[in-house]
Enzyme design. Structure first.
Site, short mmCIF file in Angstrom:
data_model
loop_
_atom_site.label_atom_id
_atom_site.label_comp_id
_atom_site.label_asym_id
_atom_site.label_seq_id
_atom_site.Cartn_x
_atom_site.Cartn_y
_atom_site.Cartn_z
CB SER A 2 -0.77 0.01 1.20
OG SER A 2 -1.90 0.39 0.80
CG ASP A 45 6.92 4.42 -12.04
OD1 ASP A 45 7.41 3.37 -11.95
OD2 ASP A 45 5.71 4.49 -12.17
CE LYS A 71 -5.66 -2.02 1.26
NZ LYS A 71 -5.73 -0.60 0.92
#
Length: 427
Positions: free
Chosen positions: A315, A326, A340
């Site tokens: 999460s 990224d 999640k």
């Protein structure tokens, strides 16, 4: 109801004898609370209305939600207990373990104490979405569960000898909860093995961040372990980075292993400490409205960074690690994360009970939906069960030469530091 970031929960989420990481902000009492105290049927309808307005999936996971309302409001509820049972039954139709009702006692126990003090055995528990089995998200560090060797992804099959088959997460929490010093026995399935863990409940003071300066072939580096995205995590992280910067470390290892998540705003604030610019996360509700959180040019350091992750990193941990990966700010080392990608809001109801509702999905800066899929590290290094047990039984080995994943992260970090020095020398 307006939900701010401080009311959004990213923990993977029922916390046994601890709490979901959520503060009082974002928990809103309904205006007709006195009315609901006297009318259990109205409480059932209040829960239905909240789901109807805000649930992430407009099809309600292919459930005719209006027909559900008709069914449950045609019933009579002589007591609040019967209304509570009906609400839980109604929510089960959504087939979403993260959308759940809490009676007043459960709701009170899941609100975090800002001091970070928890009572219990120190595990986070959820119902597996596919198997419906009670699954350990992650043991909290330095708690009875972690010291005994309970691992992320373990399945709890019995609590004090009682089978958990078909058991609701809230019922499991009630069985595991108890006074400090008392014992609860968990029977766990791990692969083909059945293991029994007698655990003594305890009062646990948790500081989400611990840090240290460590030696390496390229000089001193900073090691920071983040256990949970709780209300004080961002402040403790900022203090750790600033302290290590004053000591002029050459790079960092950020350890998110077995970190089950917590507050959305904490993950964003911590990401901003590492990222100068770029998107951190975007959330999408059922209307397709996208909210992007971005770095704010207030990074505390630009030194090389390696992040450790594993199957217990869930999460909010995945938001942070996904943002750093990224944006090419960090190299991820370890194993695939939990997976999640859902956001819950938590609100109080009129009679002191509470409701957690899945209201959005989140995506990494490159648009990756990691729900179920998780985040794959750049450098994969699996540990054997024996190696994991060795670290859990002796927590001092975590972040040391005896920690195989840390050793690999240090190797990768040294390569990044050396490469950075080489680039600077050529300029």
């Amino acid at each position: 109801m307006v939900i701010t970031k401080r009311g959004l929960v990213l923990g993977a989420t029922a916390l046994v004898l601890s709490t979901v990481a959520v503060t009082g902000a974002g928990i809103h009492l309904s205006q007709g609370q006195a009315f609901f105290r006297e009318s259990p049927k109205e409480l059932v309808d209040e829960v239905w209305q909240i789901i109807d307005r805000s649930y992430v999936d407009g099809t309600f996971n292919k459930v005719n939600w209006r027909l559900v309302r008709k069914d449950y409001l045609n019933r009579s509820y002589p007591s609040k207990k019967e209304a509570y049972e009906a609400i839980r039954e109604m929510l089960k139709k959504l087939n979403d373990p993260y959308t759940r009702f809490m009676d007043p006692e459960e709701f009170k126990s899941m609100q975090i104490d800002t001091s970070g003090e928890l009572t219990g055995v120190g595990i986070q528990l959820a119902q597996d979405e596919k198997s419906k089995k009670l699954t350990v998200i992650a043991p909290i560090e330095d708690t009875p569960a972690s010291k005994a060797g309970v691992l992320a992804k373990d399945t709890i099959t019995k609590i004090d000898g009682k089978s958990t088959e078909g058991m609701d997460v809230n019922d499991a929490v009630r069985l595991i909860r108890g006074q400090p010093g008392t014992q609860v026995t968990l029977t766990i399935q791990r692969g083909e093995k059945e293991l029994v863990f007698p655990l003594k409940r305890a009062r646990i003071e948790i500081h989400p961040v611990r840090s240290s300066k460590q030696n390496s072939p390229t000089g001193e580096i900073g090691y920071i372990r983040l256990n949970q995205f709780s209300a004080n995590a961002a402040k403790e992280m900022a203090d750790a980075i600033k302290g290590l910067e004053r000591q002029k470390v050459n790079g960092y290892i950020l350890d998110l292993r077995s970190n089950p998540g917590g507050l959305l705003y904490a993950s964003i604030e911590i990401a901003q400490m590492w990222l100068k610019d770029g998107t951190i996360v975007s959330t999408v509700d059922r209307q397709g409205e996208r909210e992007r959180e971005k770095a704010n040019n207030r990074a505390l350091t630009d030194k090389p960074l390696v992040v450790l992750v594993d199957g217990g990193s869930a999460s909010a941990s995945e938001i942070l690690s996904g943002a750093l990966q990224d944006n090419k700010r960090a190299v991820l080392v370890g194993t695939k994360t939990f997976g999640k990608g859902l956001v819950q809001s938590v609100r109080g109801l009129g009679d002191g009970s509470g409701l957690a509702v899945t209201i959005a999905k989140y995506y990494t800066p490159l648009g990756r939906d990691i729900n179920h899929a998780g985040i794959k590290p750049d450098v994969v290094l699996e540990m054997t069960e024996e190696q994991r047990k060795a670290l859990q039984t002796d927590r001092n080995k975590i972040g040391s030469a005896d920690d195989p994943q840390y050793a690999k992260a240090l190797e990768v970090l040294n390569q990044k530091i050396a490469a950075q020095r080489g680039n600077q020398a050529q300029k």
